[in-house]
Design an enzyme around this catalytic site. Structure first.
Site, PDB file in Angstrom:
ATOM      1  N   HIS A  65       0.816  -1.219   0.000  1.00  0.00           N
ATOM      2  CA  HIS A  65       0.000   0.000   0.000  1.00  0.00           C
ATOM      3  C   HIS A  65       0.853   1.274   0.000  1.00  0.00           C
ATOM      4  O   HIS A  65       0.322   2.382  -0.093  1.00  0.00           O
ATOM      5  CB  HIS A  65      -1.010  -0.005   1.158  1.00  0.00           C
ATOM      6  CG  HIS A  65      -0.430   0.256   2.506  1.00  0.00           C
ATOM      7  ND1 HIS A  65      -0.180  -0.741   3.433  1.00  0.00           N
ATOM      8  CD2 HIS A  65      -0.066   1.403   3.113  1.00  0.00           C
ATOM      9  CE1 HIS A  65       0.308  -0.215   4.537  1.00  0.00           C
ATOM     10  NE2 HIS A  65       0.384   1.092   4.372  1.00  0.00           N
ATOM     11  N   ASP A 122      -0.047  -7.750   1.540  1.00  0.00           N
ATOM     12  CA  ASP A 122       0.406  -6.357   1.576  1.00  0.00           C
ATOM     13  C   ASP A 122       1.929  -6.290   1.691  1.00  0.00           C
ATOM     14  O   ASP A 122       2.478  -5.995   2.754  1.00  0.00           O
ATOM     15  CB  ASP A 122      -0.267  -5.633   2.747  1.00  0.00           C
ATOM     16  CG  ASP A 122       0.005  -4.134   2.744  1.00  0.00           C
ATOM     17  OD1 ASP A 122       0.497  -3.617   1.725  1.00  0.00           O
ATOM     18  OD2 ASP A 122      -0.282  -3.487   3.773  1.00  0.00           O
ATOM     19  N   SER A 215       4.104   1.898   8.336  1.00  0.00           N
ATOM     20  CA  SER A 215       3.826   0.872   7.334  1.00  0.00           C
ATOM     21  C   SER A 215       5.087   0.444   6.600  1.00  0.00           C
ATOM     22  O   SER A 215       5.933   1.272   6.257  1.00  0.00           O
ATOM     23  CB  SER A 215       2.828   1.400   6.310  1.00  0.00           C
ATOM     24  OG  SER A 215       1.581   1.635   6.905  1.00  0.00           O
TER      25      SER A 215
END
Length: 263
Positions: A65, A122, A215
């Site tokens: 992402h 992801d 992230s």
């Protein structure tokens, strides 16, 4: 153009902060200098967007992402302890190519998907334009060879927000100790799907965990790289709402194959 962007980043003393992306560290502490030599700052132009992990002098692993449409502007800083300051240990590299996992749902990036969302797979590999120089401050970390153990104490690191609701990123790389929990804990906490390619990690009482900006950063359990920061609660580190990480043992074949086919 790339020289101009790099010049601007250096003239600003390092890196600009980007708008919130998806995940950050709450309730942590300043990491000991060079204690996380595999930790990478991933940028788009001179904007910090995500963390990453150095797997090999030529390869960085991060979250899918964190992908952007203009991948020619992706670049990384390695060997940094302070995000916004020049450091002799720091190395800058451009990304020559990005490899998001083929089964990651890229439409999630539009943020207009009906619930429940499935954020599985992801992860993304970044091929560096020039190999990193291995030093005390820049070292790769191995992929896992076995399943992580429930109840393990894990270490997450990142430059994500240090406050749960307001996006406030630190200069110093932050570390936090959190527990590896059963996936059922996360399944109960979220409407989003929690699958067997994810790890559920945090503290049931809240107050500690990853948040926006973390992230793509590493999760180290019992000294082994087991996860990549993916998603979690808003506000961050809420009670009974652990963070969700990509479970790397499920992806070692894809990672190794992708690296081997793109030497």
């Amino acid at each position: 153009m790339r020289f101009l962007i790099l010049f601007l980043a250096l003239s600003l003393g390092g890196i600009d902060a980007a708008p919130p992306v998806q995940s950050r560290i709450i309730g942590g502490f300043k990491c000991k200098k060079n204690s996380q030599p595999w930790h990478v700052a991933v940028l788009r132009s001179n904007k910090y967007i995500c963390g990453g992990v150095l797997l090999d002098p030529n390869w960085v692993l991060t979250a899918a992402h964190c992908y952007g449409n203009d991948t020619s502007q992706h670049n990384v800083w390695l060997g940094k302890n302070k995000l916004f300051q020049r450091e002799p240990s720091a190395q800058h590299r451009w990304v020559s190519k990005s490899f998001p996992h083929p089964d990651y749902n890229m439409s999630l990036l539009n943020d207009h998907i009906p619930h429940p969302e499935d954020k599985s797979n992801d992860l993304m590999l970044l091929r560096l334009s020039k190999p990193a120089d291995i030093t005390d401050a820049v070292k790769p970390i191995d992929l896992p060879t076995e399943e992580p153990k429930l109840g393990s104490t894990c270490l997450a690191s990142g430059w994500g927000s240090i406050t749960p609701t307001k996006y406030q990123i630190p200069n110093d790389l932050q570390c936090v100790f959190i527990k590896l929990l059963p996936n059922e804990n996360c399944a109960k906490a979220y409407v989003h799907k929690v699958t067997d390619v994810m790890l559920c990690v945090g503290e049931t009482g809240g107050g500690k965990g990853t948040c926006k900006g973390d992230s793509g950063g590493p999760l180290i359990c019992d000294g082994v790289l087991h996860g990549i920061t993916s998603w979690g609660s808003i506000p961050c580190a809420k009670p009974n709402a652990p963070g969700v990480f990509t479970k790397l043992i499920k992806f070692t074949s894809w990672i190794k194959d992708t690296m081997a086919k793109n030497p």
